[in-house]
Scaffold this motif. Structure first.
Motif, PDB file in Angstrom:
ATOM      1  N   VAL A 120      52.401 -76.954  61.888  1.00  0.00           N
ATOM      2  CA  VAL A 120      51.409 -77.701  62.660  1.00  0.00           C
ATOM      3  C   VAL A 120      52.119 -78.912  63.271  1.00  0.00           C
ATOM      4  N   PRO A 121      52.209 -78.958  64.605  1.00  0.00           N
ATOM      5  CA  PRO A 121      52.846 -80.120  65.228  1.00  0.00           C
ATOM      6  C   PRO A 121      52.070 -81.395  64.902  1.00  0.00           C
ATOM      7  N   HIS A 122      52.819 -82.459  64.710  1.00  0.00           N
ATOM      8  CA  HIS A 122      52.228 -83.749  64.372  1.00  0.00           C
ATOM      9  C   HIS A 122      51.102 -84.107  65.355  1.00  0.00           C
ATOM     10  N   ALA A 123      51.340 -83.859  66.653  1.00  0.00           N
ATOM     11  CA  ALA A 123      50.376 -84.247  67.686  1.00  0.00           C
ATOM     12  C   ALA A 123      49.073 -83.451  67.597  1.00  0.00           C
ATOM     13  N   CYS A 124      49.068 -82.358  66.845  1.00  0.00           N
ATOM     14  CA  CYS A 124      47.858 -81.518  66.730  1.00  0.00           C
ATOM     15  C   CYS A 124      46.977 -81.922  65.553  1.00  0.00           C
ATOM     16  N   LEU A 125      47.396 -82.925  64.784  1.00  0.00           N
ATOM     17  CA  LEU A 125      46.606 -83.371  63.628  1.00  0.00           C
ATOM     18  C   LEU A 125      45.737 -84.560  64.024  1.00  0.00           C
ATOM     19  N   ALA A 126      44.441 -84.375  64.059  1.00  0.00           N
ATOM     20  CA  ALA A 126      43.519 -85.461  64.412  1.00  0.00           C
ATOM     21  C   ALA A 126      42.837 -85.969  63.149  1.00  0.00           C
ATOM     22  N   PRO A 127      43.024 -87.251  62.790  1.00  0.00           N
ATOM     23  CA  PRO A 127      42.332 -87.795  61.621  1.00  0.00           C
ATOM     24  C   PRO A 127      40.828 -87.680  61.839  1.00  0.00           C
ATOM     25  N   ALA A 128      40.110 -87.192  60.818  1.00  0.00           N
ATOM     26  CA  ALA A 128      38.689 -86.912  61.040  1.00  0.00           C
ATOM     27  C   ALA A 128      37.774 -87.651  60.066  1.00  0.00           C
ATOM     28  N   ALA A 129      38.138 -87.686  58.795  1.00  0.00           N
ATOM     29  CA  ALA A 129      37.201 -88.235  57.811  1.00  0.00           C
ATOM     30  C   ALA A 129      37.911 -88.424  56.485  1.00  0.00           C
ATOM     31  N   PHE A 130      37.263 -89.124  55.583  1.00  0.00           N
ATOM     32  CA  PHE A 130      37.791 -89.237  54.221  1.00  0.00           C
ATOM     33  C   PHE A 130      36.637 -89.179  53.239  1.00  0.00           C
ATOM     34  N   ALA A 131      36.988 -88.878  51.981  1.00  0.00           N
ATOM     35  CA  ALA A 131      35.990 -88.879  50.910  1.00  0.00           C
ATOM     36  C   ALA A 131      36.738 -89.128  49.610  1.00  0.00           C
ATOM     37  N   SER A 132      36.022 -89.540  48.579  1.00  0.00           N
ATOM     38  CA  SER A 132      36.691 -89.784  47.303  1.00  0.00           C
ATOM     39  C   SER A 132      35.937 -89.095  46.179  1.00  0.00           C
TER      40      SER A 132
END
Ligand code: DCM
Length: 139
Positions: free
Chosen positions: A69-81
């Motif tokens: 997966v190219p770095h540019a194709c990773l979109a930060p979307a959400a987090f949870a704990s």
């Protein structure tokens, strides 16, 4: 008055929602010999010492699925704990719509493509479950 010392160590874990052309997301089933055995998770894993979260996710996706997966194709979307022993796991979810290769279950028991609306019926780890609603709204 003294403050009690409360262990509050965050364990960073990264995961990907790989989205196909039909808006389905790839889940993998955790193997019997691991914690949370049998649960369906977004592929990913722990951020190791010295790694950025994105580097860790690219490494995990290569190890677990055999895809690049190219770095540019990773979109930060959400987090949870979620609690993990005396620590808290902090799960960072990225969305990717493009990658190179065909995902294979190299570490998981099995893979499946699932619509977010259908994930509610699946047993998922506690940190993954709160992310379903976001994917349902986005995809
Ligand atoms: N984990 C999780 N959700 C994911 C991926 C991992 O809750 N989508 C958790 C399970 C483990 C820890 O992160 O507690 C590390 O994962 P692993 O055991 O796969 O290295």
């Amino acid at each position: 008055m003294t403050n009690a010392v409360v262990p509050n160590i965050l364990l960073p874990v990264v995961a990907a929602a790989l989205v196909d052309a039909d808006g389905r997301v790839l889940l993998q089933q955790r193997p019997a010999d691991k914690s949370l055995a049998g649960l369906w998770e977004f592929p990913g894993g722990k951020v190791e010492s010295g790694e950025t979260p994105e580097d860790a996710l690219i490494r995990e996706l290569e190890e677990e699925l055999g895809i690049a997966v190219p770095h540019a194709c990773l979109a930060p979307a959400a987090f949870a704990s979620a609690p993990l022993g005396d620590r808290h796991l902090l799960l960072l979810l990225y969305i990717a719509r493009k990658w190179v290769g065909v995902p294979r279950a190299l570490e998981a028991t099995v893979l499946k493509w699932v619509r977010p609306a259908d994930m509610h019926a699946l047993p998922m780890p506690p940190a993954d479950r709160p992310l379903i609603g976001l994917l349902d709204a986005l995809l």
